[in-house]
Design a protein around this motif. Structure first.
Motif, short mmCIF file in Angstrom:
data_model
loop_
_atom_site.label_atom_id
_atom_site.label_comp_id
_atom_site.label_asym_id
_atom_site.label_seq_id
_atom_site.Cartn_x
_atom_site.Cartn_y
_atom_site.Cartn_z
N SER A 185 0.86 -1.19 0.00
CA SER A 185 0.00 0.00 0.00
C SER A 185 0.89 1.23 0.00
N LEU A 186 0.36 2.33 -0.55
CA LEU A 186 1.15 3.55 -0.64
C LEU A 186 1.37 4.16 0.73
N GLN A 187 2.62 4.37 1.06
CA GLN A 187 2.99 5.06 2.29
C GLN A 187 3.83 6.28 1.95
N ILE A 188 3.70 7.32 2.78
CA ILE A 188 4.52 8.50 2.64
C ILE A 188 5.04 8.90 4.01
N ARG A 189 6.08 9.68 4.02
CA ARG A 189 6.61 10.22 5.28
C ARG A 189 6.19 11.67 5.41
N LEU A 190 5.84 12.06 6.63
CA LEU A 190 5.45 13.44 6.91
C LEU A 190 6.34 14.00 8.00
N LEU A 191 6.65 15.28 7.88
CA LEU A 191 7.60 15.94 8.76
C LEU A 191 6.88 16.91 9.68
N GLU B 220 18.33 8.44 -2.09
CA GLU B 220 19.37 7.47 -2.47
C GLU B 220 18.78 6.13 -2.90
N ASP B 221 17.49 5.96 -2.72
CA ASP B 221 16.83 4.71 -3.07
C ASP B 221 16.05 4.93 -4.36
N GLU B 222 16.60 4.47 -5.49
CA GLU B 222 15.98 4.73 -6.79
C GLU B 222 14.60 4.09 -6.91
N GLU B 223 14.42 2.91 -6.34
CA GLU B 223 13.11 2.25 -6.42
C GLU B 223 12.07 3.00 -5.61
N GLU B 224 12.43 3.41 -4.40
CA GLU B 224 11.48 4.18 -3.60
C GLU B 224 11.16 5.50 -4.29
N LYS B 225 12.18 6.14 -4.82
CA LYS B 225 11.96 7.43 -5.49
C LYS B 225 11.00 7.28 -6.67
N SER B 226 11.12 6.19 -7.42
CA SER B 226 10.22 5.96 -8.55
C SER B 226 8.77 5.83 -8.08
N VAL B 227 8.56 5.09 -6.99
CA VAL B 227 7.21 4.90 -6.47
C VAL B 227 6.65 6.23 -5.95
N GLN B 228 7.44 6.95 -5.20
CA GLN B 228 6.97 8.21 -4.61
C GLN B 228 6.70 9.26 -5.68
N VAL B 229 7.55 9.33 -6.70
CA VAL B 229 7.33 10.30 -7.78
C VAL B 229 6.05 9.97 -8.54
N SER B 230 5.76 8.69 -8.73
CA SER B 230 4.51 8.32 -9.41
C SER B 230 3.29 8.73 -8.59
N ALA B 231 3.47 8.93 -7.30
CA ALA B 231 2.35 9.32 -6.42
C ALA B 231 2.32 10.82 -6.14
N MET B 232 3.20 11.59 -6.78
CA MET B 232 3.28 13.03 -6.49
C MET B 232 1.96 13.74 -6.74
N GLY B 233 1.26 13.35 -7.80
CA GLY B 233 -0.03 13.97 -8.07
C GLY B 233 -1.00 13.79 -6.92
N ARG B 234 -1.06 12.58 -6.37
CA ARG B 234 -1.94 12.30 -5.24
C ARG B 234 -1.47 13.04 -4.00
N ILE B 235 -0.16 13.12 -3.82
CA ILE B 235 0.38 13.78 -2.61
C ILE B 235 0.00 15.26 -2.59
N PHE B 236 0.15 15.94 -3.72
CA PHE B 236 -0.16 17.37 -3.74
C PHE B 236 -1.67 17.63 -3.77
N SER B 237 -2.43 16.80 -4.46
CA SER B 237 -3.87 17.01 -4.51
C SER B 237 -4.54 16.67 -3.18
N SER B 238 -3.91 15.85 -2.35
CA SER B 238 -4.47 15.47 -1.06
C SER B 238 -4.03 16.40 0.07
N ALA B 239 -3.04 17.24 -0.19
CA ALA B 239 -2.55 18.15 0.84
C ALA B 239 -3.61 19.19 1.20
#
Length: 424
Positions: free
Chosen positions: A17-23, A116-135
């Motif tokens: 499932s999609l997870q993100i980190r929040l600061l 530094e994690d190319e695989e994680e970066k690929s997954v997170q970048v693909s979810a950028m639209g959802r991340i910004f639209s959900s903010a």
């Protein structure tokens, strides 16, 4: 500056499932390059119980981190531009000078994604639209305050307020009533047309107000490719420049107003009507700096409109050529792959980002994706070798002649006959 291994800070995100980190910023100060900024970072699952957060849209700045902060007890290097934002966020929380909630979570790509994690970066970048639209909101951070930025952002707010309250293109006769209308709106009159002793309006492009407004849109932030989907997909966007701010909606209001005037003035001139005292204003609104500002803002408006329209897949692909050519040609990205990845949230293409692949591979596969479909051959009008005008920052790639060099679109010149061939 001491650096740390990313593995000390980041744990692997779930793949099911999609997870993100929040600061969350706890406290801190930045003085003379020394920092005591302390943050907590939590991992959350992207679902209905996602906590409220603010997304940050900004430029990374220098390649090497210059300031150290503490995240979850680990020292982490960040750019001076990001440190300046975090300090401003802390200051605003102290004096409650903002109109958005500044005590909640932040999403910041440089910290919330393990770069530094190319695989994680690929997954997170693909979810950028959802991340910004959900903010809950997005902050467009332009950087530290400059001499005229405060007055520029203040007048954007005040002019937008006056425009919303009194402006209606259908009820104003530009030829007969415009002078009277300006006089009834002193905020706009002060910013746009200063009346002298003869009561003749004189547009002052180099006055303090317009100098501040135009300088805001000359900042590097507005050339960054990623901001396109970050601005267009966000629910609410606030422009921050140091301690000063303005809603992005107010910027759009000003753009619509100035565009209306430019169009209507042009129509009057076409009918050989004498605009008399307003000729100076017409000329100044055609100034390249004003035109560039309006063009940039209009791009975001049109991009947002294009993704809201209900069209067939073929119709979307046909309009995609213009969207991609404009977006890739007018904006910059440090990583040439990001010229495309930064748009995936706003274009209707199934093309997952993959940072493990080379730029040549990504450009080739993306071109193949564009070529498929009823209007795919249109893309060949911008493919192949091209002449480069002057020194550029583009990457020289080894590509087949039918593949589009998306990184070089802003620098290419092509024979008019070739473009016309595919336009028929």
């Amino acid at each position: 500056m001491a650096t740390v291994e990313p593995t000390l800070l980041y744990t692997q995100l779930q793949s099911t499932s999609l997870q993100i980190r929040l600061l969350k910023v706890r406290s801190g100060d930045v003085e003379s390059g020394e920092t005591q900024i302390v943050c907590d970072m939590d991992t959350v699952t992207f679902n209905h119980s996602l906590p409220k957060y603010t997304a940050l849209s900004y430029t990374w700045g220098e390649a090497e981190p210059s300031i150290t902060i503490t995240v979850n007890g680990v020292r982490r290097g960040i750019s001076s531009n990001l440190a300046a934002f975090l300090q401003q966020w802390i200051d605003c929380r102290r004096n409650s000078s903002r109109i958005i909630y500044v005590n909640g979570y932040l999403w910041i790509d440089a910290l919330c994604i393990n770069q530094e994690d190319e695989e994680e970066k690929s997954v997170q970048v693909s979810a950028m639209g959802r991340i910004f639209s959900s903010a809950n909101a997005t902050i467009a951070w332009l950087g530290v305050e400059a001499e005229t930025s405060a007055i520029g952002l203040r007048y954007i707010r005040e002019m937008a307020r006056a425009i919303k309250a009194t402006w209606s293109k259908g009820t104003v006769d530009f030829y007969r009533d415009l002078g009277t209308w300006f006089n009834r709106n002193p905020t706009l009159a002060e910013a746009i047309a200063t009346l002298g002793t003869t009561q003749e309006p004189k547009f002052l492009l180099n006055n303090e107000i317009w100098d501040g407004i135009l300088r805001i849109f000359q900042r590097d932030y507005w050339t960054r490719s990623w901001i396109q989907q970050e601005i267009v997909l966000s629910q609410v966007v606030y422009i921050w420049c140091g301690p000063n701010w303005a809603p992005m909606d107010d910027v759009r209001e000003l753009e619509r107003f100035l565009t209306d005037l430019r169009v209507e003035f042009g129509a009057k001139l076409d009918r050989d009507l004498n605009l008399s005292l307003w000729q100076d204003i017409i000329g100044e609104w055609r100034h390249p700096l004003v035109r560039d500002m309006l063009k940039r803002i209009t791009h975001f408006t049109r991009l947002g409109t294009s993704i809201k329209q209900e069209s067939s897949t073929d119709d979307l692909r046909f309009g995609l050529l213009h969207i991609l050519e404009q977006a890739c040609g007018s904006f910059k990205a440090t990583d040439p792959r990001d010229k495309l990845y930064s748009l995936l949230g706003v274009v209707n293409l199934d093309f997952p980002p993959d940072y493990t692949q080379s730029t040549e591979h990504v450009y080739t596969e993306f071109t193949k994706t564009c070529l498929r479909g009823k209007h795919g051959l249109q893309f060949l009008s911008i493919a192949g070798p091209a002449a480069v005008n002057g020194p550029t920052g583009i990457h020289h790639l080894l590509l087949p002649s039918w593949v589009i060099n998306w990184d070089a679109l802003s620098c290419q010149t092509r024979p008019n006959s070739r473009a016309a061939l595919f336009a028929k």
